[in-house]
Design an enzyme around this catalytic site. Structure first.
Site, short mmCIF file in Angstrom:
data_model
loop_
_atom_site.label_atom_id
_atom_site.label_comp_id
_atom_site.label_asym_id
_atom_site.label_seq_id
_atom_site.Cartn_x
_atom_site.Cartn_y
_atom_site.Cartn_z
N ASN A 32 -17.96 57.09 12.78
CA ASN A 32 -17.08 56.99 13.58
C ASN A 32 -15.39 57.31 13.69
OD1 ASN A 32 -17.28 55.06 14.44
ND2 ASN A 32 -18.33 55.46 16.40
N LEU A 83 -19.49 46.66 15.91
CA LEU A 83 -18.61 46.43 15.77
C LEU A 83 -18.33 44.63 15.85
CD1 LEU A 83 -18.48 48.01 19.58
CD2 LEU A 83 -16.60 48.52 17.44
N ASN A 99 -23.67 49.59 21.03
CA ASN A 99 -22.76 49.78 20.08
C ASN A 99 -23.99 49.24 18.46
OD1 ASN A 99 -21.35 51.37 18.68
ND2 ASN A 99 -21.30 50.01 17.88
N SER A 124 -25.48 38.50 9.36
CA SER A 124 -24.27 37.29 8.88
C SER A 124 -24.65 36.23 9.20
CB SER A 124 -23.62 37.58 10.22
OG SER A 124 -22.15 36.92 10.58
N TYR A 149 -21.63 38.57 19.53
CA TYR A 149 -21.72 39.39 18.12
C TYR A 149 -23.05 38.08 17.60
CZ TYR A 149 -20.77 39.93 13.64
OH TYR A 149 -20.96 40.14 12.12
N LYS A 153 -26.32 40.26 15.48
CA LYS A 153 -26.79 40.26 15.02
C LYS A 153 -28.78 39.35 14.45
CE LYS A 153 -23.65 41.92 12.70
NZ LYS A 153 -24.27 43.96 11.98
N PHE A 218 -6.30 26.49 12.52
CA PHE A 218 -7.16 25.84 13.71
C PHE A 218 -7.68 24.45 13.46
CE2 PHE A 218 -7.84 30.67 14.48
CZ PHE A 218 -6.38 31.25 15.51
N ARG A 231 -15.48 27.07 4.72
CA ARG A 231 -16.16 28.18 4.59
C ARG A 231 -16.25 28.60 3.09
NH1 ARG A 231 -16.58 26.41 8.97
NH2 ARG A 231 -15.74 27.77 11.07
P1 NAD Z 1 -15.25 47.55 9.70
O1 NAD Z 1 -15.31 47.11 11.02
O2 NAD Z 1 -14.50 46.97 8.73
O3 NAD Z 1 -16.85 48.05 9.15
C1 NAD Z 1 -17.64 48.88 10.07
C2 NAD Z 1 -17.76 50.29 10.14
O4 NAD Z 1 -18.41 51.00 11.02
C3 NAD Z 1 -16.67 50.54 10.72
O5 NAD Z 1 -16.13 51.98 9.19
C4 NAD Z 1 -16.45 51.82 12.40
O6 NAD Z 1 -15.45 53.03 12.29
C5 NAD Z 1 -18.12 51.76 12.20
N1 NAD Z 1 -18.93 52.35 13.29
C6 NAD Z 1 -19.21 50.98 14.19
N2 NAD Z 1 -19.98 51.63 15.00
C7 NAD Z 1 -20.08 52.76 14.84
C8 NAD Z 1 -20.75 53.71 15.55
N3 NAD Z 1 -21.78 53.43 16.54
N4 NAD Z 1 -21.19 54.80 14.74
C9 NAD Z 1 -20.21 55.16 13.35
N5 NAD Z 1 -20.02 54.59 12.85
C10 NAD Z 1 -19.81 52.66 13.85
O7 NAD Z 1 -16.72 46.10 9.78
P2 NAD Z 1 -16.70 45.38 7.93
O8 NAD Z 1 -16.09 44.35 7.83
O9 NAD Z 1 -17.07 46.62 6.96
O10 NAD Z 1 -18.50 45.08 8.77
C11 NAD Z 1 -19.11 45.97 7.94
C12 NAD Z 1 -20.64 45.23 8.95
O11 NAD Z 1 -21.01 43.75 7.72
C13 NAD Z 1 -20.80 45.00 10.47
O12 NAD Z 1 -21.76 45.25 11.00
C14 NAD Z 1 -20.19 43.25 10.45
O13 NAD Z 1 -21.02 42.66 11.74
C15 NAD Z 1 -20.97 42.93 9.58
N6 NAD Z 1 -20.10 41.39 9.02
C16 NAD Z 1 -19.01 41.72 8.84
C17 NAD Z 1 -18.25 40.17 8.10
C18 NAD Z 1 -17.43 40.29 7.91
O14 NAD Z 1 -16.72 39.03 7.89
N7 NAD Z 1 -16.16 41.34 7.68
C19 NAD Z 1 -19.35 39.42 8.04
C20 NAD Z 1 -20.70 39.36 7.88
C21 NAD Z 1 -21.42 40.75 8.66
C1 WQD Z 2 -12.49 31.40 8.52
C2 WQD Z 2 -11.50 29.75 8.86
C3 WQD Z 2 -10.58 29.36 10.98
C4 WQD Z 2 -7.62 32.40 11.20
C5 WQD Z 2 -16.05 35.10 11.42
C6 WQD Z 2 -17.34 35.32 11.75
C7 WQD Z 2 -18.02 35.32 11.39
C8 WQD Z 2 -18.25 36.76 9.93
C9 WQD Z 2 -16.99 36.21 9.79
C10 WQD Z 2 -18.66 38.76 10.92
C11 WQD Z 2 -11.95 29.34 10.34
C12 WQD Z 2 -9.19 29.17 10.71
C13 WQD Z 2 -8.28 31.41 11.22
C14 WQD Z 2 -6.35 31.97 11.82
C15 WQD Z 2 -7.22 29.55 10.82
N1 WQD Z 2 -17.91 37.89 10.99
N2 WQD Z 2 -8.59 30.37 10.67
N3 WQD Z 2 -6.30 30.60 11.50
O1 WQD Z 2 -14.68 32.50 11.56
O2 WQD Z 2 -15.53 31.53 9.25
O3 WQD Z 2 -16.12 33.79 10.90
O4 WQD Z 2 -15.89 36.07 10.23
O5 WQD Z 2 -19.57 39.11 10.85
O6 WQD Z 2 -19.66 35.71 12.34
O7 WQD Z 2 -17.42 34.20 13.19
O8 WQD Z 2 -14.12 33.18 9.78
O9 WQD Z 2 -11.77 34.06 9.29
O10 WQD Z 2 -12.21 33.84 11.62
O11 WQD Z 2 -11.96 32.18 9.33
O12 WQD Z 2 -6.89 28.46 10.52
O13 WQD Z 2 -5.43 32.42 11.95
O14 WQD Z 2 -10.28 29.90 8.85
O15 WQD Z 2 -10.91 28.63 12.31
O16 WQD Z 2 -11.95 27.72 9.94
P1 WQD Z 2 -15.11 32.59 10.45
P2 WQD Z 2 -12.53 33.05 10.20
#
Ligand code: NAD
Ligand code: WQD
Length: 338
Positions: A32, A83, A99, A124, A149, A153, A218, A231
């Protein structure tokens, strides 16, 4: 295989689309564009030199998803649509639960009605919570999450586990990502956060390119070797390759399997900053600030199971992660809105 990528225009979905196409699969993207744009689909086509089908639709819409699944012979779904901003989820928990959980339930219901049996889910490392000792292993129980969030998951993993118990045809692969960073080596695709980045690497890249003045680290009083958090950062193309293996595995198995996708090696915030400066020869100004609520001092993956079962391992170095991030950032200083 025909693979439907729900949320496939996002950061991880777009890189996965390219690797699936490289491996000879077909992809159909449904998004979307709430956190992405149609330009991403054009970039996927440019890199892969393949034309792909994409739909602008909400994955929560039964009518739209039934129409799409009935129009194509889908073999597998990968569910990225969610999200993902941790802080925002604390402010707007209902939006996150609505969502992330509704997209999942709707996908499962439409798959059942359309006879699609295989799904890979973007989970995650956050589901391990605070209780588990690191490195995290898939056999550990899910823990307490510090934010809505993370709970989405954890709850979605439970939904999938219950769904496979009730449906012997269903095959589910839950992928627990650690910290994805980096970009496609072409420089045409990467992470494009809206507004102020929440995550470390996009913030570092925006400081380096001059969009932000300095990074705030941070906390520097954690019980880690240099006092900053550690990490398990993983190159997004390695992560994408893991999805190719996972989707192929899901098609051959039944039931639910969980895999960590990480490297098994942690780096501190300061090590990330230093690696970015060293590999790209650019300065990254930073200051120390206070700890961020909810941050754990350190955690990383035990990545053995994915290696043993999926024959997958992360191979790209931290310097490659930094170089590819910078290549994307400096060629697209304003992301996809160039
Ligand atoms: P992203 O936001 O770039 O991608 C998610 C996509 O889903 C986006 O393009 C958004 O427009 C779409 N979307 C959201 N809700 C929707 C809906 N209701 N219908 C249609 N499209 C929808 O995020 P990402 O970093 O690519 O992450 C992808 C998945 O992986 C997510 O579920 C996220 O929670 C999970 N994840 C991400 C990370 C990370 O650090 N990036 C870490 C662990 C898990
Ligand atoms: C990494 C490190 C911060 C920003 C998050 C979500 C996790 C997953 C991945 C989606 C931490 C430090 C960060 C800044 C900083 N997401 N930091 N200054 O928190 O490990 O994981 O993203 O699924 O669920 O919690 O990743 O990249 O935010 O932070 O010092 O401006 O960098 O404190 O130690 P995190 P991050």
């Amino acid at each position: 295989m025909e693979v439907l990528l729900a949320g496939g225009a996002g950061y991880i979905g777009s890189h996965t689309a390219v690797e699936l196409l490289n491996a000879g699969h077909n992809v159909i993207i449904v998004d979307n564009y709430s956190n992405s744009s149609p330009e991403v689909v054009r970039r996927i086509q440019k890199i892969s030199r393949r034309s792909i089908i994409s739909y602008e639709a909400d994955v929560r819409s039964k009518t739209d998803m039934m129409g799409i699944m009935e129009a194509h012979a889908i073999d597998s779904v990968i569910h990225f649509a969610g999200l993902k901003a941790v802080g925002e989820s604390v402010k707007n928990p209902l939006e996150y639960y609505r969502n992330n959980i509704d997209t999942t339930l709707n996908l499962l219901e439409c798959m059942k009605d359309c006879g699609v049996h295989n799904i890979v889910f973007s989970s995650s490392a956050t589901v391990y919570g605070e209780e588990n000792p690191y490195p995290y292993k898939e056999t550990m129980p899910r823990g307490n999450c510090s934010n809505p969030y993370g709970w989405t998951k954890s709850m979605i993993e439970q939904i999938f586990e219950d769904a496979v118990k009730a449906d012997p045809e269903l095959s589910v692969v839950l992928l627990r990502y650690f910290n994805p960073i980096g970009a496609h080596p072409s420089g045409h695709m990467g992470e494009d956060p809206q507004g102020i980045p929440n995550n470390l690497m996009p913030y570092v890249a925006q400081v380096a390119v001059g969009r932000r003045d300095h990074l705030i680290v941070f906390g520097n009083d954690y019980p880690t070797p240099d006092g900053t958090c550690r990490r398990d950062y993983i190159h997004v193309v390695d992560l994408a390759d893991g999805h190719v293996k996972a989707v192929e595995y899901a098609a051959q198995h039944k039931g639910a399997e969980v895999f960590n996708l990480g490297t098994g090696t942690p780096y501190s915030v300061l090590e990330i900053v230093e690696a970015f400066e060293r590999s790209n020869s650019v300065p990254v100004k930073y200051e120390f600030g206070s700890r961020r609520d909810g941050d754990l001092a350190e955690f990383w993956a035990n990545a053995d199971k994915a290696r043993e079962v999926l024959n997958w391992r992360a191979s790209r170095s931290l310097d490659e992660m930094c170089r590819d991030t910078w290549n994307w950032q400096k060629s697209n200083p304003n992301g996809y809105n160039n």
